[in-house]
Motif scaffolding. Structure first.
Motif, short mmCIF file in Angstrom:
data_model
loop_
_atom_site.label_atom_id
_atom_site.label_comp_id
_atom_site.label_asym_id
_atom_site.label_seq_id
_atom_site.Cartn_x
_atom_site.Cartn_y
_atom_site.Cartn_z
N ILE A 1 3.42 -0.08 -8.45
CA ILE A 1 2.39 -0.69 -7.60
C ILE A 1 2.25 0.18 -6.37
O ILE A 1 3.25 0.55 -5.73
CB ILE A 1 2.71 -2.17 -7.24
CG1 ILE A 1 1.60 -2.76 -6.38
CG2 ILE A 1 4.06 -2.33 -6.57
CD1 ILE A 1 1.64 -4.28 -6.26
N VAL B 1 0.40 0.41 -2.88
CA VAL B 1 -0.38 -0.28 -1.84
C VAL B 1 -0.30 0.47 -0.52
O VAL B 1 -1.29 0.62 0.19
CB VAL B 1 0.15 -1.73 -1.65
CG1 VAL B 1 -0.63 -2.44 -0.54
CG2 VAL B 1 0.06 -2.53 -2.94
N THR B 2 0.89 0.96 -0.18
CA THR B 2 1.14 1.44 1.19
C THR B 2 0.28 2.65 1.55
O THR B 2 0.24 3.64 0.83
CB THR B 2 2.63 1.76 1.38
OG1 THR B 2 3.39 0.60 1.04
CG2 THR B 2 2.95 2.14 2.82
N GLY C 1 0.15 1.69 6.88
CA GLY C 1 1.42 1.09 6.49
C GLY C 1 1.29 -0.33 5.99
O GLY C 1 0.51 -0.62 5.08
N SER C 2 2.04 -1.21 6.62
CA SER C 2 2.10 -2.60 6.16
C SER C 2 0.83 -3.39 6.50
O SER C 2 0.69 -4.53 6.07
CB SER C 2 3.33 -3.29 6.75
OG SER C 2 3.32 -3.14 8.15
N LEU D 1 5.14 6.30 -0.32
CA LEU D 1 6.35 5.49 -0.56
C LEU D 1 6.18 4.59 -1.79
O LEU D 1 6.55 3.41 -1.77
CB LEU D 1 6.67 4.64 0.68
CG LEU D 1 7.15 5.40 1.92
CD1 LEU D 1 7.05 4.52 3.16
CD2 LEU D 1 8.59 5.90 1.73
N GLY E 1 7.21 3.25 -5.10
CA GLY E 1 8.42 3.17 -5.93
C GLY E 1 8.11 3.56 -7.36
O GLY E 1 7.16 3.06 -7.95
N VAL F 1 10.27 7.72 -4.57
CA VAL F 1 9.34 6.99 -3.68
C VAL F 1 8.36 8.02 -3.13
O VAL F 1 8.32 8.27 -1.93
CB VAL F 1 10.04 6.25 -2.51
CG1 VAL F 1 10.34 4.82 -2.86
CG2 VAL F 1 11.27 6.94 -2.02
N ALA G 1 12.49 -1.70 4.57
CA ALA G 1 11.02 -1.70 4.64
C ALA G 1 10.32 -2.32 3.42
O ALA G 1 9.36 -3.08 3.59
CB ALA G 1 10.53 -0.28 4.88
N PRO H 1 9.37 -5.32 6.27
CA PRO H 1 10.51 -5.23 7.19
C PRO H 1 10.82 -6.59 7.82
O PRO H 1 10.02 -7.52 7.73
CB PRO H 1 10.05 -4.22 8.24
CG PRO H 1 8.57 -4.13 8.11
CD PRO H 1 8.20 -4.58 6.75
N ASP I 1 10.71 -7.74 10.77
CA ASP I 1 9.72 -8.28 11.71
C ASP I 1 8.61 -9.03 10.98
O ASP I 1 8.10 -10.05 11.46
CB ASP I 1 9.12 -7.16 12.57
CG ASP I 1 10.13 -6.60 13.56
OD1 ASP I 1 11.13 -7.30 13.85
OD2 ASP I 1 9.94 -5.47 14.05
N ILE J 1 7.47 -12.95 11.24
CA ILE J 1 6.09 -13.38 11.51
C ILE J 1 5.71 -14.49 10.52
O ILE J 1 5.15 -15.52 10.89
CB ILE J 1 5.12 -12.19 11.39
CG1 ILE J 1 5.31 -11.23 12.56
CG2 ILE J 1 3.66 -12.67 11.32
CD1 ILE J 1 4.56 -9.92 12.42
#
Ligand SMILES: Cc1cc2nc3c(=O)[nH]c(=O)nc-3n(C[C@H](O)[C@H](O)[C@H](O)COP(=O)(O)OP(=O)(O)OC[C@H]3O[C@@H](n4cnc5c(N)ncnc54)[C@H](O)[C@@H]3O)c2cc1C
Length: 406
Positions: free
Chosen positions: A128, A130-131, A136-137, A161, A163, A213, A366, A370, A372, A376
């Motif tokens: 997959i 996406v990044t 980034g996220s 990145l 996988g 990655v 990550a 991550p 954070d 959230i």
């Protein structure tokens, strides 16, 4: 003994799968794990071959589609057992399970029938992607595009990145098809690796050696409209469902395996390293730190297996999934610090297993978000805004596919 073995809801089938996974990992992955580590940052293909034989890429795939359909608890047990012996193999296996999520959840009947049996049999490996390199996220900000052109779509851009990028046969790519900001501005497409314009650009990381990655570059890549996964504008949903329902626990399980191994290695170390008339393990401070590690591992296992159990029961449990990933990372990071203290100056020595394990563990932070980001989402679950839960959506989709299994 892993806490998992004490969980009251594990069935005999779970326990025999765990035994099978531990035996497999020890016999088939121990030597390979050493070779992968000694090979430095690289992409290992033997690991794909060995894992293909297990059928575990199909752990979550419906039996009608050739999979084992054993559920999230079973998957967590297998990923933990594999990652305990080889974190890179665990990361490789989890990335393929994650890569199958868009197809299994949103793929057309034709796409599912064609690809899922091949994936479950280990003949087709999905990723997959996406990044975004810059955003980034922030998925809604991603820049890779797809534009329609006479019954086809032309894809352009880069994903980083990713996988299993270098060993995958098909990539589930999320790209922009609408105006930035609109939640329906993204769409997912299936891109076969041998399509002209698809390139894998090596971008090695120093950890999980052997696991790819790398960067996926798309240069005027033409795919038929039938390669769309879900509907036009479903891309954000595809990415989020995959990340929350599959990714959070996948990464938590890999983290648990590495964590458990850090505890194994540290216990062995302090029990055999001489100090005065005994060993380091006789010292109260050392015992305290080992107890802290055990406490962190037990807590992380409980969080992960509780979330897995809720998913298997078809419950809405997104906050538990965020909590599982957050706890797995935080608890493992705390244990990693204790291990560092207990290894003294040897913690960073090249060739010490703990040096590798701590480096591998860092890479679990990550993917699937991550800490954070998990915080959230947890704040939202308490304070709002409240969103529909991806785990509930997963349960609905599952029931629709196989009403008897729900
Ligand atoms: C081992 C590994 C495997 C991976 N596998 C895949 C894969 O298979 N497919 C794929 O597409 N990607 C994959 N990734 C990429 C991964 O999903 C991203 O690294 C992750 O989404 C974070 O994006 P970023 O690294 O660009 O960090 P950024 O988005 O740039 O964030 C960096 C930091 O900024 C802070 N931050 C960012 N946004 C916010 C916010 N909204 N609020 C508060 N703080 C914020 C956080 O502290 C965060 O850690 C993988 C990464 C690794 C390391």
């Amino acid at each position: 003994m892993p806490t998992a073995l004490s969980l009251p809801f594990l069935t005999d089938d779970h326990l025999s799968l765990l035994n099978e996974a531990e035996a497999f990992a020890t016999s088939r992955l121990t030597a390979l794990a050493r070779q992968m580590e000694e090979g430095g940052p690289h992409t290992n293909r033997d690991v794909r071959q060995i894992l293909s034989e297990t059928g575990w890429l199909g752990l979550l795939i419906d039996t009608e589609d050739g999979g084992l359909n054993l559920g999230h608890t079973a998957k967590t047990l297998v990923l933990q057992a594999v990652s305990r012996v080889s974190p890179a193999a665990g990361a490789t296996l989890q990335a393929s399970i994650l890569g199958s999520a868009p197809i299994a959840e949103y793929g057309s009947e034709e796409m599912r029938r064609k690809l899922l049996p091949e994936i479950a049999a280990g003949r087709c490996w999905p990723s997959i992607a996406v990044t975004d390199p810059e955003r980034g996220s922030h998925i809604l900000g991603l820049e890779a595009t797809a534009r329609p052109s006479g019954g086809q779509y032309i894809l352009e851009g880069e994903k980083v990145l990713v996988g299993n990028a270098a060993i995958a046969d098909v990539h589930c790519v999320v790209v922009r098809t609408g105006k930035p900001g609109d939640r329906h501005s993204l769409t997912a497409f299936l891109v076969e690796q041998d399509t002209p314009g698809v390139d894998i650009v090596p971008a090695p990381v120093n950890g999980l050696r052997g696991f790819s990655v790398d960067t996926l570059r798309l240069t005027r890549v033409c795919v038929p409209e039938t390669n769309m996964i879900g509907e036009l504008g479903d891309g954000l949903d595809v990415a989020q469902l995959a990340s929350v329902v599959y990714g959070r626990l996948n990464l938590a399980a890999v983290a648990l395996g590495i964590h458990q191994r850090m505890l194994d290695e540290t216990t062995q170390r302090v029990s055999t390293r001489k100090r005065r008339d005994g060993h380091l393990a006789d010292l109260p401070t050392v015992r305290h730190r080992v107890a802290e590690m055990q406490h962190h591992l037990m807590t992380a296992e409980l969080a992960a297996y509780h979330a897995a159990r809720l998913l298997d029961q078809g419950k809405a449990c997104d906050p538990w999934l965020h909590n599982a990933k957050l706890t797995a990372h935080r608890a493992g990071a705390a244990s990693s610090e204790h291990a560092k203290q207990l290894y003294g100056g040897h913690a960073a020595r090249i060739g010490e297993p703990i040096e590798q394990l701590r480096r591998d563990f860092d890479l679990i932070h990550a993917p699937a978000g991550p800490d954070d980001l998990q915080l959230i989402r947890l704040a939202e679950s308490v304070l709002g805004p409240h969103h529909p839960q991806w785990s509930a959506e997963h349960a609905v989709r599952r029931a629709r596919r196989a009403p008897h299994a729900a």
